[in-house]
Design a protein around this motif. Structure first.
Motif, mmCIF file in Angstrom:
data_model
loop_
_atom_site.group_PDB
_atom_site.id
_atom_site.type_symbol
_atom_site.label_atom_id
_atom_site.label_comp_id
_atom_site.label_asym_id
_atom_site.label_seq_id
_atom_site.Cartn_x
_atom_site.Cartn_y
_atom_site.Cartn_z
ATOM 1 N N LEU A 343 13.626 41.251 41.978
ATOM 2 C CA LEU A 343 13.572 42.316 42.531
ATOM 3 C C LEU A 343 12.706 42.258 43.139
ATOM 4 C CD1 LEU A 343 15.490 45.067 43.796
ATOM 5 C CD2 LEU A 343 14.995 45.666 41.622
ATOM 6 N N ASP A 344 12.699 42.714 44.646
ATOM 7 C CA ASP A 344 10.934 42.730 44.543
ATOM 8 C C ASP A 344 10.599 44.875 44.970
ATOM 9 O OD1 ASP A 344 8.346 42.303 46.514
ATOM 10 O OD2 ASP A 344 9.481 41.339 48.406
ATOM 11 N N LEU A 345 9.645 44.344 43.746
ATOM 12 C CA LEU A 345 9.479 45.718 43.877
ATOM 13 C C LEU A 345 8.190 46.047 44.322
ATOM 14 C CD1 LEU A 345 10.155 45.945 39.782
ATOM 15 C CD2 LEU A 345 11.542 47.041 41.787
ATOM 16 N N PRO A 346 7.370 45.534 44.833
ATOM 17 C CA PRO A 346 6.422 45.601 45.125
ATOM 18 C C PRO A 346 6.531 46.366 46.579
ATOM 19 C CG PRO A 346 5.495 43.281 44.165
ATOM 20 C CD PRO A 346 7.082 44.265 44.404
ATOM 21 N N LYS A 347 8.145 45.827 47.421
ATOM 22 C CA LYS A 347 8.395 45.894 48.629
ATOM 23 C C LYS A 347 8.901 47.533 48.555
ATOM 24 C CE LYS A 347 10.447 43.363 52.586
ATOM 25 N NZ LYS A 347 11.419 42.064 52.398
ATOM 26 N N LEU A 348 9.654 47.769 47.411
ATOM 27 C CA LEU A 348 10.318 48.520 47.206
ATOM 28 C C LEU A 348 9.169 50.057 46.898
ATOM 29 C CD1 LEU A 348 13.349 47.117 45.926
ATOM 30 C CD2 LEU A 348 12.950 49.291 47.546
ATOM 31 N N GLU A 349 7.810 49.803 46.982
ATOM 32 C CA GLU A 349 7.215 50.963 45.810
ATOM 33 C C GLU A 349 7.198 52.489 47.063
ATOM 34 O OE1 GLU A 349 3.133 50.975 43.674
ATOM 35 O OE2 GLU A 349 3.862 49.215 44.518
ATOM 36 N N THR A 350 6.565 52.014 48.249
ATOM 37 C CA THR A 350 6.476 52.618 49.304
ATOM 38 C C THR A 350 7.506 53.808 48.981
ATOM 39 O OG1 THR A 350 5.511 51.826 50.366
ATOM 40 C CG2 THR A 350 6.215 54.215 51.061
ATOM 41 N N GLN A 351 8.826 53.449 49.118
ATOM 42 C CA GLN A 351 10.316 54.652 48.930
ATOM 43 C C GLN A 351 10.136 54.999 47.875
ATOM 44 O OE1 GLN A 351 13.878 52.926 50.693
ATOM 45 N NE2 GLN A 351 12.672 51.155 51.161
ATOM 46 N N LEU A 352 10.047 53.907 47.083
ATOM 47 C CA LEU A 352 10.256 54.542 45.601
ATOM 48 C C LEU A 352 9.003 55.585 45.278
ATOM 49 C CD1 LEU A 352 11.161 54.369 42.215
ATOM 50 C CD2 LEU A 352 9.024 53.186 41.455
ATOM 51 N N GLU A 353 7.810 56.103 45.647
ATOM 52 C CA GLU A 353 6.829 56.716 45.634
ATOM 53 C C GLU A 353 7.193 57.842 45.688
ATOM 54 O OE1 GLU A 353 2.966 55.102 46.316
ATOM 55 O OE2 GLU A 353 2.442 54.708 44.339
ATOM 56 N N GLN A 354 7.601 57.865 47.597
ATOM 57 C CA GLN A 354 8.236 59.242 48.326
ATOM 58 C C GLN A 354 9.569 59.328 47.854
ATOM 59 O OE1 GLN A 354 10.000 57.679 51.762
ATOM 60 N NE2 GLN A 354 7.129 57.299 53.397
ATOM 61 N N TRP A 355 10.526 58.932 47.501
ATOM 62 C CA TRP A 355 11.516 59.747 46.452
ATOM 63 C C TRP A 355 10.912 60.493 44.881
ATOM 64 C CZ3 TRP A 355 12.744 57.393 41.376
ATOM 65 C CH2 TRP A 355 14.107 58.367 40.190
ATOM 66 N N LEU A 356 9.982 59.433 44.588
ATOM 67 C CA LEU A 356 9.275 60.401 42.864
ATOM 68 C C LEU A 356 8.657 61.876 43.097
ATOM 69 C CD1 LEU A 356 8.523 56.958 40.946
ATOM 70 C CD2 LEU A 356 10.317 58.428 39.993
ATOM 71 N N GLU A 357 8.046 61.418 43.923
ATOM 72 C CA GLU A 357 7.177 62.448 44.402
ATOM 73 C C GLU A 357 8.580 64.380 44.302
ATOM 74 O OE1 GLU A 357 4.580 65.558 45.239
ATOM 75 O OE2 GLU A 357 4.162 63.655 44.336
ATOM 76 N N LYS A 358 9.446 64.259 45.674
ATOM 77 C CA LYS A 358 10.275 65.107 45.633
ATOM 78 C C LYS A 358 11.289 65.386 44.250
ATOM 79 C CE LYS A 358 14.626 65.644 48.642
ATOM 80 N NZ LYS A 358 15.670 65.521 49.334
ATOM 81 N N SER A 359 11.919 63.893 43.700
ATOM 82 C CA SER A 359 12.477 64.679 42.382
ATOM 83 C C SER A 359 11.871 64.723 41.591
ATOM 84 C CB SER A 359 13.052 62.719 41.797
ATOM 85 O OG SER A 359 13.921 63.422 40.777
#
Length: 808
Positions: A343-359
């Motif tokens: 799973l290419d986690l680096p490619k998903l990192e920006t999306q993840l950080e944006q969601w984490l900030e909100k959650s």
């Protein structure tokens, strides 16, 4: 100001007049009471201002402070600007009233901040108004109708607790970390009127299951069936009220996991790479993490697994192990290359950080969950392998990887979705509905990164509008006494053993929740469990509820008397109402352990209220006193009814017993916890209660000592750890070798005799079939263990007696 503690002699100074707020805290933890807030203020000034050097000189007059009927004049000296010196001078002139020495003192084991809270006239009037409103006619508890689906205009909460590995019997730490904490919040949410769905199930795929199957001579599916039933039985005994308890070895799991895989693949979030793995040429297979053991490269522990060292806790790549061995045949594996998917986690990192900030900013994430997640993101994410060279797992649908299965960390969280799908075909109304559904995950801290990083990335990458976690509730670890739980060493209480102790499941629930590791690691202690049972449950909570009910039965023919509220009663209503509000605020934030303390505070208030007013004396006096006894009894029994509702998430059986004894109307369940909390009169004058009986039993010292020894583990010498024994124990004397280790247990011996016979038949059958040597060795070890258990049950030494007179 300098801070110092004033050390009193071990005695309790009598009550001052009417106990209301604490004035002094004794070294023993007990509190003394003064009549007014001015006295409280002055004594706090003293406690925080006296220099340590003045302790001896101030001893005599400080004792007089405690014995005086009123400290108001002394307090005025401080308030008028004469300071502590003026107060000291005043106190030295005051005699100790002799009459006060004969009064009954009833110290209270409470936190001063909890008991000394100032109650204003406005609060008392508001509490009295709420009390007078009574139960709401339309507040009957809602019956659950399955399938539960999200509802418009409701707070819809989807709850999961981390899926337990099917091959392990859960110990107390597993239970409090996941299912019990989630169960308490689920029950509480229903009391609040929220629309709740609570799902869980056994995690059944992976290396651990294959290992267990080999050990027991069963197929992986047979192991899953066997231990799924074990888990279900344990959680039922602990009264875990799942809406659905499923499993991951289902068609729905394969269907949903493969759909997520293809969506990630088509959107470019999967990578191919070649990795080095250990392969056993003798077994003709790549060795997954738990099929290989060796020496830890970090701490040199000789039994480290291929994924993690149990001693130092460090994660390990199997190829880095020193002196690796295949766990099946004990041969040395070789390093070979194998192609896998990542799973290419680096490619998903920006999306993840944006969601984490909100959650994390809008939801209730525990501090450790936030910290662990940040630590994963700090150095940047790396691609993570999602496939394994195993047979037992969800098959990878890609034609180039058809011999592989999904790695359990990728596959297992998808189990939440498939378990819900096995509960209802409309599962996507929960799992693809982020605008209407709140998702709570409950787990221990070691599971956090898979739920806060990896699983959300898997779902974000699908771009399929999945519901992601809003509230991540992670506990720290619960230890056993001063060590860790260990099934192999017999250390600690495991779920299937708790019911054999004779201690009710509600008491287990109470104590585990009382020591719930919310902010730091905590420990289960037999001595502390007995102390909490005997002090908090028996002497505090149970004593108050039983006394309140018995007064109604004994003095008022089983009917709640008329209540004529005085100022003191109104103050109590306000105090209880405030404790209720604190309970709700904490439970809303999933501070389960802290909220429990407010239940116990209320019963302390009630005990103090009864003790001060002495209804058992007033009932024998004049009409005014009898009416006063009636008011105190009526208010007390209504507090007991409130406590039964607040206790329901923690001790459901005890809660129901209290409501049965009080013959409480069902509507009390749906009224008390609405909004910010409403302590209303639920048992009106004339209400007839049922038969009252004690709720709890004392845990005796000898009973606890026997249980502590029983679950203390086998005292074995760890040959791999140099000269240090695994559990320090003196060498047995000759007399100790002859004496039986414990008393005989004929019933257990009978069962074990049959078990030994059955296991012997199994070993003989395997030998006749010329089964794999490793399988036979494992079964022989089981047979020897059963024989040792049989010897113990017969009161004999488990070790064979030395043979005398034989020479080599």
């Amino acid at each position: 100001m300098s801070f110092a503690f004033y050390f009193f002699p071990e005695r309790v100074v009598p009550f001052l007049s009417r106990p209301a707020v604490p004035a002094l805290l004794l070294p023993s933890g007990l509190h003394l009471f003064s009549p007014n807030a001015i006295c409280r203020f002055s004594c706090r000034c003293l406690l925080y201002s006296i220099k340590a050097s003045e302790h001896s000189s101030l001893k005599s007059w400080f004792d007089r402070v405690a014995a005086m009927h009123s400290c108001q004049s002394a307090a005025q000296k401080v308030l008028q600007g004469k300071g502590l010196q003026g107060m000291k001078s005043y106190m030295q002139r005051q005699p100790v009233p002799q009459s006060s020495q004969s009064r009954d003192a009833q110290p209270c084991n409470s936190n001063p901040a909890e008991v000394s809270r100032f109650v204003s006239e406005e609060e008392m009037e508001a509490a009295t108004l709420t009390w007078s409103q009574g139960l709401s006619a339309d507040s009957q508890p809602l019956e659950r109708k399955h399938p539960i689906l999200p509802q418009e205009g409701k707070r819809n909460i989807l709850m999961t607790s981390a899926l337990p590995y099917v091959n392990n019997v859960p110990h107390l730490g597993n239970i409090i970390g996941c299912v019990l904490s989630a169960d308490v919040f689920s029950r509480y949410g229903r009391l609040r009127g929220w629309n709740m769905l609570f799902v869980c199930g056994t995690d059944e795929y992976g290396t651990a299951t294959e290992n267990k199957a080999r050990e027991e001579g069963l197929t992986p599916q047979q192991i899953c069936d066997k231990y799924h039933a074990v888990h279900s039985s344990i959680y039922k005994w602990f009264q875990i009220d799942f809406d659905f308890f499923g499993r991951t070895t289902t068609e729905k799991q394969t269907e949903i996991a493969q759909d997520i895989f293809w969506r990630l693949h088509k959107r470019g979030f999967l990578l191919e790479d070649t990795v080095e793995q250990l392969r056993c040429e003798n077994c003709q297979r790549f060795l997954a993490d738990r099929f290989v053991e060796g020496v830890c490269p970090h701490c040199r522990y000789p039994e480290a697994r291929g994924d993690q060292c149990d001693k130092c806790g460090r994660l390990i790549n199997a190829v880095d192990l020193r002196e690796p061995q295949c766990k099946v045949c004990r041969q040395t594996p070789v390093i070979r290359s194998s192609k896998h998917l990542f799973l290419d986690l680096p490619k998903l990192e920006t999306q993840l950080e944006q969601w984490l900030e909100k959650s994390t900013s809008s939801g209730d994430w525990t501090a450790n969950a936030k910290q662990i997640t940040r630590s994963w993101l700090r150095d940047g994410l790396k691609p993570r392998c999602i496939t394994r060279d195993l047979k037992w797992g969800t098959p990878v649908p890609h034609p180039d990887f058809k011999e592989k299965v999904f790695y359990v960390w990728f596959d297992a969280p998808i189990g939440y979705l498939s378990i819900t799908a096995n509960y209802t075909d409309q599962w996507d109304k929960w799992w693809k509905n982020p605008h209407q559904v709140e998702l709570y995950h409950f787990m221990a801290k070691d599971n956090v990164p898979f739920h806060s990083v990896v699983f959300p990335c898997s779902l974000l990458g699908t771009q399929d509008n999945y519901t992601l976690v809003n509230h991540l509730i992670a506990t720290e670890y619960l230890n056993y006494e001063d060590t860790k739980f260990s099934k192999s060493r017999g250390v600690g209480v495991f779920g299937d053993m708790a019911k054999d102790t004779g201690i009710p499941s509600d008491v287990w629930r109470f104590y585990l929740l009382y020591v719930r590791p919310e902010g730091q690691d905590s420990a289960f202690s037999w001595a502390d469990m007995a102390l909490k049972n005997n002090s908090e449950l028996l002497n505090n909570l149970g004593n108050f509820i039983n006394r309140a009910g018995m007064f109604v039965t004994k003095f008022f023919e089983g009917c709640v008397p008329v209540m004529e509220l005085q100022q003191e009663d109104k103050r109590l209503l306000a105090l209880v109402g405030w404790e209720l509000q604190q309970y709700i605020q904490l439970m809303d934030k999933v501070k389960i352990r802290d909220a429990l303390k407010h239940i116990l505070n209320i019963s302390r208030h009630g005990n103090q209220y009864i003790q001060v007013n002495e209804p058992w004396k007033k009932i024998k006096e004049g009409d005014a006193e009898r009416r006063r006894a009636g008011t105190v009894t009526g208010v007390s029994v209504n507090i007991a009814c409130l406590l039964s509702v607040m206790m329901l998430p923690y001790m459901p059986e005890v809660s129901q017993t209290i409501r049965d004894q009080l013959n409480a109307p069902q509507s009390c369940i749906g009224t008390m916890l609405q909004g910010s909390g409403a302590f209303v009169c639920s048992l009106n004058a004339g209400h007839r209660i049922g038969a009252v009986s004690p709720l709890f039993q004392k845990l005796e010292a000898d009973q606890i000592e026997a249980l502590k020894k029983r679950f203390g583990g086998q005292q074995v010498f760890d040959k791999t750890a140099g000269s240090q024994p695994a559990a320090a124990v003196p060498e047995p004397t000759a007399a100790a070798e002859v004496a039986p280790l414990n008393a005989a247990d004929p019933e257990k011996a009978k069962q074990l005799t049959q078990a030994v016979a059955d296991q012997g038949d199994k070993v003989r059958a395997l030998k006749a079939q010329k089964a794999d040597k490793a399988v036979i060795t494992a079964e022989v070890a089981k047979l020897l263990d059963l024989k040792k258990q049989l010897a113990l049950a017969e009161g004999k030494s488990p070790e064979p007696a030395p043979q005398k007179g034989k020479k080599k």
